[in-house]
Scaffold this motif. Structure first.
Motif, PDB file in Angstrom:
ATOM      1  N   UNK A   1      -3.553   1.344   2.275  1.00  0.00           N
ATOM      2  CA  UNK A   1      -2.727   2.400   2.861  1.00  0.00           C
ATOM      3  C   UNK A   1      -2.927   3.734   2.149  1.00  0.00           C
ATOM      4  N   UNK A   2      -3.094   3.666   0.838  1.00  0.00           N
ATOM      5  CA  UNK A   2      -3.318   4.897   0.066  1.00  0.00           C
ATOM      6  C   UNK A   2      -4.686   5.493   0.381  1.00  0.00           C
ATOM      7  N   UNK A   3      -5.692   4.643   0.427  1.00  0.00           N
ATOM      8  CA  UNK A   3      -7.044   5.141   0.712  1.00  0.00           C
ATOM      9  C   UNK A   3      -7.077   5.907   2.032  1.00  0.00           C
ATOM     10  N   UNK A   4      -6.280   5.433   2.991  1.00  0.00           N
ATOM     11  CA  UNK A   4      -6.228   6.085   4.300  1.00  0.00           C
ATOM     12  C   UNK A   4      -5.718   7.526   4.209  1.00  0.00           C
ATOM     13  N   UNK A   5      -4.896   7.779   3.197  1.00  0.00           N
ATOM     14  CA  UNK A   5      -4.294   9.106   3.077  1.00  0.00           C
ATOM     15  C   UNK A   5      -5.274  10.151   2.544  1.00  0.00           C
ATOM     16  N   UNK A   6      -6.335   9.671   1.886  1.00  0.00           N
ATOM     17  CA  UNK A   6      -7.228  10.594   1.194  1.00  0.00           C
ATOM     18  C   UNK A   6      -8.216  11.256   2.144  1.00  0.00           C
ATOM     19  N   UNK A   7      -8.501  12.549   1.904  1.00  0.00           N
ATOM     20  CA  UNK A   7      -9.493  13.240   2.730  1.00  0.00           C
ATOM     21  C   UNK A   7     -10.929  12.895   2.314  1.00  0.00           C
ATOM     22  N   UNK A   8     -11.066  12.098   1.262  1.00  0.00           N
ATOM     23  CA  UNK A   8     -12.409  11.709   0.802  1.00  0.00           C
ATOM     24  C   UNK A   8     -12.391  10.242   0.386  1.00  0.00           C
ATOM     25  N   UNK A   9     -13.582   9.701   0.143  1.00  0.00           N
ATOM     26  CA  UNK A   9     -13.666   8.338  -0.367  1.00  0.00           C
ATOM     27  C   UNK A   9     -13.716   8.415  -1.887  1.00  0.00           C
ATOM     28  N   UNK A  10     -12.962   7.578  -2.554  1.00  0.00           N
ATOM     29  CA  UNK A  10     -12.993   7.595  -4.017  1.00  0.00           C
ATOM     30  C   UNK A  10     -14.376   7.209  -4.537  1.00  0.00           C
ATOM     31  N   UNK A  11     -14.748   7.779  -5.664  1.00  0.00           N
ATOM     32  CA  UNK A  11     -15.995   7.344  -6.300  1.00  0.00           C
ATOM     33  C   UNK A  11     -15.768   5.954  -6.884  1.00  0.00           C
ATOM     34  N   UNK A  12     -16.870   5.282  -7.206  1.00  0.00           N
ATOM     35  CA  UNK A  12     -16.760   3.947  -7.791  1.00  0.00           C
ATOM     36  C   UNK A  12     -15.904   3.957  -9.043  1.00  0.00           C
ATOM     37  N   UNK A  13     -16.099   5.006  -9.853  1.00  0.00           N
ATOM     38  CA  UNK A  13     -15.370   5.082 -11.124  1.00  0.00           C
ATOM     39  C   UNK A  13     -13.878   5.315 -10.898  1.00  0.00           C
ATOM     40  N   UNK A  14     -13.558   6.146  -9.935  1.00  0.00           N
ATOM     41  CA  UNK A  14     -12.142   6.385  -9.624  1.00  0.00           C
ATOM     42  C   UNK A  14     -11.486   5.094  -9.160  1.00  0.00           C
ATOM     43  N   UNK A  15     -12.230   4.382  -8.293  1.00  0.00           N
ATOM     44  CA  UNK A  15     -11.709   3.143  -7.732  1.00  0.00           C
ATOM     45  C   UNK A  15     -11.445   2.129  -8.838  1.00  0.00           C
ATOM     46  N   UNK A  16     -12.395   2.046  -9.750  1.00  0.00           N
ATOM     47  CA  UNK A  16     -12.251   1.105 -10.857  1.00  0.00           C
ATOM     48  C   UNK A  16     -11.001   1.445 -11.675  1.00  0.00           C
ATOM     49  N   UNK A  17     -10.874   2.720 -12.021  1.00  0.00           N
ATOM     50  CA  UNK A  17      -9.716   3.141 -12.823  1.00  0.00           C
ATOM     51  C   UNK A  17      -8.411   2.834 -12.095  1.00  0.00           C
ATOM     52  N   UNK A  18      -8.406   3.081 -10.807  1.00  0.00           N
ATOM     53  CA  UNK A  18      -7.189   2.851 -10.037  1.00  0.00           C
ATOM     54  C   UNK A  18      -6.884   1.365  -9.931  1.00  0.00           C
ATOM     55  N   UNK A  19      -7.937   0.574  -9.724  1.00  0.00           N
ATOM     56  CA  UNK A  19      -7.691  -0.864  -9.588  1.00  0.00           C
ATOM     57  C   UNK A  19      -7.287  -1.504 -10.916  1.00  0.00           C
ATOM     58  N   UNK A  20      -7.872  -1.012 -12.009  1.00  0.00           N
ATOM     59  CA  UNK A  20      -7.434  -1.504 -13.327  1.00  0.00           C
ATOM     60  C   UNK A  20      -5.954  -1.192 -13.533  1.00  0.00           C
ATOM     61  N   UNK A  21      -5.569   0.010 -13.120  1.00  0.00           N
ATOM     62  CA  UNK A  21      -4.163   0.394 -13.255  1.00  0.00           C
ATOM     63  C   UNK A  21      -3.285  -0.470 -12.361  1.00  0.00           C
ATOM     64  N   UNK A  22      -3.726  -0.661 -11.131  1.00  0.00           N
ATOM     65  CA  UNK A  22      -2.923  -1.429 -10.169  1.00  0.00           C
ATOM     66  C   UNK A  22      -2.675  -2.843 -10.682  1.00  0.00           C
ATOM     67  N   UNK A  23      -3.693  -3.426 -11.322  1.00  0.00           N
ATOM     68  CA  UNK A  23      -3.541  -4.775 -11.865  1.00  0.00           C
ATOM     69  C   UNK A  23      -2.451  -4.788 -12.939  1.00  0.00           C
ATOM     70  N   UNK A  24      -2.459  -3.766 -13.800  1.00  0.00           N
ATOM     71  CA  UNK A  24      -1.426  -3.635 -14.838  1.00  0.00           C
ATOM     72  C   UNK A  24      -0.040  -3.470 -14.233  1.00  0.00           C
ATOM     73  N   UNK A  25       0.002  -2.671 -13.189  1.00  0.00           N
ATOM     74  CA  UNK A  25       1.299  -2.306 -12.605  1.00  0.00           C
ATOM     75  C   UNK A  25       2.001  -3.489 -11.955  1.00  0.00           C
ATOM     76  N   UNK A  26       1.219  -4.502 -11.593  1.00  0.00           N
ATOM     77  CA  UNK A  26       1.802  -5.657 -10.922  1.00  0.00           C
ATOM     78  C   UNK A  26       2.464  -6.621 -11.917  1.00  0.00           C
ATOM     79  N   UNK A  27       2.217  -6.397 -13.230  1.00  0.00           N
ATOM     80  CA  UNK A  27       2.735  -7.323 -14.244  1.00  0.00           C
ATOM     81  C   UNK A  27       4.103  -6.886 -14.756  1.00  0.00           C
TER      82      UNK A  27
END
Ligand code: ADP
Ligand code: MG
Length: 687
Positions: free
Chosen positions: A246-272
């Protein structure tokens, strides 16, 4: 003398010098012993005139062959000269403006001179040496400490006081546990106090330095480990929303691989249920804001509030705007809170935060003030972390309130790429994600270094850029920033006026600086962002984070006045869109060091390399000297060269904590107290 004797009561000190000493943090006799030398002078070897190595600082033993002669040369300049000899040779010694030498040196007496012997043709000579009687020398014939000084306090005075304190005071108590000393083969403090000031030889100095460096790094590691441990024990909000689609849909661009990684690492933490403590480090323009937005989105979707703190009002406003535009389609409202907002506006935001009606707020330090309360604060983000201390980060997190051991998720973003060892220390209590990739289509900024002679051509280039539809930043030092050098600085207000009226009368020139009212600042930034002004004259308030992709040229006046990392940050204001961008560093400074330093920027766009160069030039001592990060200052340890000691100290701290995680055992009580004092903070944090 005892440890509490005020320094002004010591012989040779008096009121005036006591004031000077106080500036150095020295008030009572006990302070002297802990005032460590900055470096040392090896004065052990005493030479004859003929043997003294030319051009090097050294001691020479001589006899005065005549009474000193004083000559008045002109107003403000007099010269005192005398011939000195030893068994085999003679040389001339000259003192400038030191008339007292006539009373201090006498024919037939022996002295030890300390200074540089120079060659004048085939004759040797010395100018302005230090001297003392050869009978019972004090400063010569040994390794002498060199202390950080201030006006009115000489090294001699300070060294003398320190030596007396060492002789007359009982040695300070041991501050490391015995078993640690034994295991790491460290000398006991009692043996080291003398050696750190007046070492008998290199070995003694090394042992003392190693011991004190270990001690500093041990307590630093211990403090950071305690912070980390305390956090991991605590529990935080586990975000229920984990899907980022849902968040990706809001963006006017596609995240770079590095941005995606950082965000997903954070998301994993946030779920704990363990609170997140993550640093996202990425060079200027790497797109950290989008990662922060993703985290905020998860927080809000999970029913938690998010607070984001930025170091300047300009940046806070910009973030509020971009994030608001990005998240509004998902029904997420973003508020703004800065110190200079109208009281009525502030009140509205505060109320909405307290009731929970406002899910996301962006602001400055104002977020830390007392009146700010949240209903359900689940995520704290700090942008450009290097501007905030450990303290401030913690203060904002504390706003989450709740039960004991509860802490919100914390995300810090920094563009300051710091070398690994340093990162380990400064961010030792955080997990790290690195964004090591720039968004696609970026054209590297071209950087040139020019002198005043190119000014007209440079203005022509500004015109060309504007003709092509681009915009331009011109950065110059702040008004009244440096009273002594003010005449040669481009005071920003005056400069903007001249540019607007005389150089570019046909273009629109805006102005923004730190002393403007918030409303004016905001208006100036808004006009530039909207493309209404062509040229924005500014101080370094635009240094962090400001994002106007249409700007393609930044001119930095008096570029030699800034550090490399700061220039790199400033340069990061351009090259944020698809246009070829330029950075022009203006400096007429001819010093080879300065030019070499600025050249680094013309050669690389790699923030990491630049930070390393900067660190090499300024030294980590300086980095720590600023104390922006809220960590204890290091007086002895050098993070670049003491890496082995650092590793040992970190291991030692880990061992102690493994056995006693909260330092509750009676024998560890002194450790805990020392850590608290060092971090100078509210004792509850290390409970
Ligand atoms: P910084 O890391 O310096 O804070 P920003 O988050 O301000 O960088 O992003 C810099 C610019 O790049 C912004 O204009 C942003 O909209 C844009 N941007 C960020 N991520 C991407 C991406 N994946 N693709 C294209 N543009 C991006
Ligand atoms: Mg940013």
């Amino acid at each position: 003398m005892d440890v509490n004797t005020p320094l002004r009561e010591l012989p040779g000190v008096g009121e005036a010098r006591a004031k000077g000493l106080e500036k150095l943090g020295l008030r009572v006799a006990g302070d002297l012993v802990g005032y460590f030398p900055r470096s040392y002078e090896d004065r052990r070897q005493v030479y004859t005139i003929a043997e003294a190595p030319v051009g090097e600082l050294c001691c020479v033993r001589v006899m005065a062959a005549e009474e000193p002669r004083r000559m008045h040369i002109r107003k403000g300049l007099d010269v005192t000269r005398l011939k000195v000899v030893d068994g085999a040779s003679a040389m001339l010694v000259t003192f400038f403006n030191q008339g007292y030498v006539r009373q201090a040196l006498h024919r037939g007496e022996e002295y030890i001179l300390y200074g540089r012997v120079e060659l004048m043709g085939s004759h040797r000579q010395m100018t302005n040496p230090q001297f003392e009687g050869a009978e019972r020398p004090w400063a010569c014939g040994r390794i002498m400490p060199v202390y950080p000084l201030t006006a009115g306090i000489t090294n001699h005075l300070l060294a003398g006081l320190v030596e007396r304190a060492i002789q007359e005071l009982p040695p300070p108590a041991e501050t490391l546990p015995d078993d640690l000393l034994a295991r790491h083969r460290l000398s006991p403090a009692a043996d080291c106090w003398r050696s750190i000031h007046f070492p008998a030889d290199e070995a003694a100095l090394d042992a003392a330095r190693r011991r004190f460096a270990f001690e500093e790094l041990f307590y630093l590691s211990l403090g950071l480990a305690l912070l980390r441990e305390r956090r991991s024990r605590g529990h935080g909000p586990a975000f229920g929303e984990t899907d980022l689609e849902g968040f990706y849909q809001l963006l006017p661009f596609t995240l770079t691989g590095a941005q995606k990684r950082a965000l997903e690492e954070s998301a994993a933490d946030l779920a704990l249920t363990r609170p997140m403590n993550r640093l996202v480090q990425g060079d200027v323009g790497s797109g950290k804001t989008a990662v922060a937005a993703g985290c905020a989105w998860l927080a809000v979707r999970s029913g938690w509030q998010c607070a984001m703190m930025a170091p300047t009002e300009i940046l806070a406003e910009q973030h509020a705007k971009t994030l608001s535009a990005m998240l509004a389609p998902a029904g997420i409202q973003v508020g703004l809170l800065t110190g200079s907002m109208k009281v009525s506006e502030k009140r509205k935001v505060l109320a909405a935060l307290e009731t929970g009606a406002l899910p996301f707020v962006v602001g400055t330090h104002a977020l830390l003030s007392q009146g700010v309360a949240f209903r359900r604060l689940g995520l704290v983000i700090t942008d450009e972390q290097h501007r905030f201390g450990v303290e401030q980060r913690a203060a904002l997190a504390a706003k989450a309130g709740g039960e004991e051991d509860f802490s919100p998720n914390v995300l810090v973003m920094s563009a300051t790429p710091i070398p690994r060892t340093l990162a380990l220390i400064i961010y030792g209590d955080l997990d790290v994600s690195v964004i090591d990739e720039l968004p696609p289509g970026r054209v590297p900024v071209k950087t040139v270094l020019v002198g005043e002679s190119k000014r007209q051509r440079m203005y022509g280039f500004v015109r060309d850029q504007v003709k092509e539809g681009r915009q331009v930043y011109i950065v110059c030092p702040a008004v009244e920033e440096n009273p002594e050098g003010a005449w040669d600085l481009k005071a920003v207000t005056e400069y903007a006026r001249v540019l607007g009226e005389q150089v570019f009368p046909d273009l629109r020139v805006g102005l923004v600086h730190g002393r403007m009212k918030a409303k004016e600042k905001e208006a100036a930034m808004a006009a530039f962002t909207a493309g209404e002004t062509h040229i924005l004259v500014s101080t370094t308030v635009i240094e962090v984070g400001v994002d106007v992709p249409n700007a393609s040229l930044i001119i930095i006046e008096n570029a030699d006045r800034y550090g490399l990392s700061q220039l790199h940050q400033l340069r990061g204001r351009v090259g944020r869109g698809k246009h070829q961008s330029w950075c022009v560093l203006v400096s007429d400074n001819r010093s080879p060091d300065t030019r070499a330093r600025l050249k680094v920027l013309t050669q690389t766009n790699d923030g990491f390399k630049i930070a390393e160069e900067d660190l090499k030039l300024r030294g980590p001592g300086d980095f720590f000297g600023q104390r922006q990060h809220g960590l204890p200052a290091l007086r002895v340890a050098d993070l670049e060269t003491d890496t082995r000691v650092l590793k040992e100290a970190q291991d030692a701290a880990a061992e102690v904590l493994a056995a006693d995680p909260a330092l509750t055992r009676p024998e560890h009580r002194p450790l805990l107290e020392k850590v608290r004092r060092l971090f100078e903070e509210d004792p509850d944090r290390f409970n």
